[in-house]
Design a protein around this motif. Structure first.
Motif, PDB file in Angstrom:
ATOM      1  N   THR A 259     129.362 -88.044   5.035  1.00  0.00           N
ATOM      2  CA  THR A 259     128.760 -89.352   5.293  1.00  0.00           C
ATOM      3  C   THR A 259     129.478 -90.435   4.510  1.00  0.00           C
ATOM      4  O   THR A 259     129.606 -91.567   4.981  1.00  0.00           O
ATOM      5  N   PHE A 260     129.964 -90.106   3.322  1.00  0.00           N
ATOM      6  CA  PHE A 260     130.691 -91.092   2.526  1.00  0.00           C
ATOM      7  C   PHE A 260     131.921 -91.587   3.276  1.00  0.00           C
ATOM      8  O   PHE A 260     132.173 -92.793   3.352  1.00  0.00           O
TER       9      PHE A 260
ATOM     10  N   PRO B 260     125.916 -97.643  11.395  1.00  0.00           N
ATOM     11  CA  PRO B 260     124.467 -97.455  11.410  1.00  0.00           C
ATOM     12  C   PRO B 260     124.098 -95.974  11.441  1.00  0.00           C
ATOM     13  O   PRO B 260     124.752 -95.168  12.117  1.00  0.00           O
ATOM     14  N   SER B 261     123.061 -95.612  10.700  1.00  0.00           N
ATOM     15  CA  SER B 261     122.624 -94.221  10.645  1.00  0.00           C
ATOM     16  C   SER B 261     121.182 -94.100  11.119  1.00  0.00           C
ATOM     17  O   SER B 261     120.376 -95.035  10.970  1.00  0.00           O
TER      18      SER B 261
ATOM     19  N   THR C 103     121.250 -86.348  10.075  1.00  0.00           N
ATOM     20  CA  THR C 103     121.480 -87.788  10.117  1.00  0.00           C
ATOM     21  C   THR C 103     122.564 -88.053  11.139  1.00  0.00           C
ATOM     22  O   THR C 103     123.640 -87.450  11.082  1.00  0.00           O
ATOM     23  N   ALA C 104     122.273 -88.917  12.111  1.00  0.00           N
ATOM     24  CA  ALA C 104     123.240 -89.303  13.140  1.00  0.00           C
ATOM     25  C   ALA C 104     123.858 -90.635  12.739  1.00  0.00           C
ATOM     26  O   ALA C 104     123.134 -91.595  12.462  1.00  0.00           O
ATOM     27  N   ILE C 105     125.197 -90.689  12.695  1.00  0.00           N
ATOM     28  CA  ILE C 105     125.899 -91.906  12.287  1.00  0.00           C
ATOM     29  C   ILE C 105     126.970 -92.230  13.328  1.00  0.00           C
ATOM     30  O   ILE C 105     127.677 -91.335  13.808  1.00  0.00           O
TER      31      ILE C 105
ATOM     32  N   ALA D 132     127.084 -90.258  18.418  1.00  0.00           N
ATOM     33  CA  ALA D 132     127.023 -90.154  16.955  1.00  0.00           C
ATOM     34  C   ALA D 132     127.605 -88.835  16.456  1.00  0.00           C
ATOM     35  O   ALA D 132     127.593 -87.818  17.153  1.00  0.00           O
ATOM     36  N   ARG D 133     128.131 -88.877  15.212  1.00  0.00           N
ATOM     37  CA  ARG D 133     128.466 -87.648  14.485  1.00  0.00           C
ATOM     38  C   ARG D 133     127.212 -87.224  13.722  1.00  0.00           C
ATOM     39  O   ARG D 133     126.476 -88.065  13.214  1.00  0.00           O
ATOM     40  N   LEU D 134     127.006 -85.937  13.600  1.00  0.00           N
ATOM     41  CA  LEU D 134     125.818 -85.422  12.928  1.00  0.00           C
ATOM     42  C   LEU D 134     126.187 -84.880  11.548  1.00  0.00           C
ATOM     43  O   LEU D 134     127.206 -84.209  11.386  1.00  0.00           O
TER      44      LEU D 134
END
Length: 354
Positions: free
Chosen positions: A233-234, A243-244, A276-278, A344-346
């Motif tokens: 996520t970083f 956005p997440s 978390t979807a980002i 989104a990436r998970l």
């Protein structure tokens, strides 16, 4: 010139805190690599270790497969450009550029005429041919940056190290000079390592981007791969607005926690549980939601950089949403909508899971 860094460790002076924590990096000859990350990530510490300006406590550092020698040997092989240019204000531009040649031992120093010719060649290469007699204080920021680059290249190094070299320049000059630098890198056949806080800069000119955090390399990949497949996520959030959405995987679907956001199929490799979807603002899709009690409203915020910008009003926050400026759905987006975040990436526990 190739650079191999193997398991490098450097401690903060008088402390057990690691400024570099088991860092390994392989830069082949001719590559253009950028080091990015927040302040304190270890970028400049690593660059200075490669330059020989700072020591390290553990590990190996090789140039062209050889251990680094004396400081004088390194000075002939490496050009270093500092963030503040470090030009001598009492010397002319020509004297600044010639400095590295002037201080060579007499047996290695070129003749005065050869140094003068080398300086003029570099002034021509930097596209400031008439600046030799000027003093740094009379030059613009972009011109001073070019003088600093010329000085770094005077001794003919094959490795160029740049520490935030464009930080003091205005955005227009910055974009111009970084494009020019990329061309210079290719023309001279250099190996270049650049430290920058500017993600757009890194993406535009680098062959590879090395993302650092807490003295470690967290991902090393091409710009395309970093955008497509960030591993944490970083990395995802550091490299641009992202956005997440929290949610849960169940029965083969990612079900977001927030109303107004549509469920979407989960990859088969992702097990049930919280995720978390980002995604990027331009990857969010809009579905008409006039008949849905969970629909969100969208507010237009103008157009920038080829995108129309909107804010989606969720229950407790706003989410940025961008659409290409050439599309014809501006009026449709003014109404109620449901957000499709299926691109989104998970992530789970900060690590990529789908």
């Amino acid at each position: 010139m190739s650079v191999q860094v193997e398991h490098l460790v450097r401690y903060a002076p008088g402390s057990t805190r690691r400024l570099l924590n088991d860092v390994s990096l392989d830069v082949p000859a001719g590559a253009f690599v950028t080091l990015v990350g927040p302040s304190g990530a270890g970028k400049t510490t690593l660059l200075r270790a490669i330059a020989g300006l700072d020591t390290f406590d553990q590990g190996t550092l090789l140039l062209d497969g050889q251990a680094m020698g004396s400081m004088r040997d390194r000075a002939r092989k490496i050009g270093f450009v500092f963030q503040n240019y470090a030009l001598f204000p009492h010397m002319t531009v020509a004297k600044n550029i010639a400095f590295g040649l002037d201080v060579l031992p007499r047996s290695e120093r070129p003749s005065r005429s050869a140094i003068t010719a080398r300086v003029q060649d570099l002034l021509d290469l930097m596209q400031i041919p008439e600046a030799g007699a000027s003093y740094p204080g009379r030059l613009s920021g972009g011109q001073r940056q070019r003088v600093a680059l010329a000085r770094a290249l005077a001794t003919g190094p094959k490795l160029l190290l740049l520490d935030e070299p464009f930080g003091a320049l205005d955005p227009i000059v910055r974009r111009s000079i970084r494009t020019w630098l990329k061309g210079l890198h290719e023309r001279l056949g250099l190996t270049t390592i650049l430290v920058t806080h500017d993600q757009d800069e890194a993406v535009e000119i680098a062959d590879r981007i090395v993302v650092m955090q807490h003295g470690q390399i967290v991902q090393d990949a091409t710009p395309e791969e970093l955008n497509r497949n960030p591993q944490t996520t970083f990395v995802m959030e550091f490299l641009g607005e992202a956005p997440s959405f929290n949610g849960v995987v169940r029965e083969g679907l990612v079900v977001p926690d927030e109303a107004g956001v549509l469920p979407f199929p989960a990859p088969e490799t992702v097990s049930p549980g919280p995720v978390t979807a980002i995604l990027r603002p331009y990857e969010i899709q809009v579905r008409r939601g006039d008949e849905s009690p969970e629909a969100v409203s969208l507010v237009a915020e103008g157009a920038r950089n080829g995108y129309r910008h909107y804010r989606a009003h969720l229950a407790e926050r706003f989410v940025p949403l961008w659409t290409p400026d050439h599309t014809q759905n501006d009026v449709e987006l003014q109404g109620a909508a449901l957000l499709d975040i299926s691109r989104a990436r998970l992530f789970r526990d900060g690590q990529r899971c789908g």
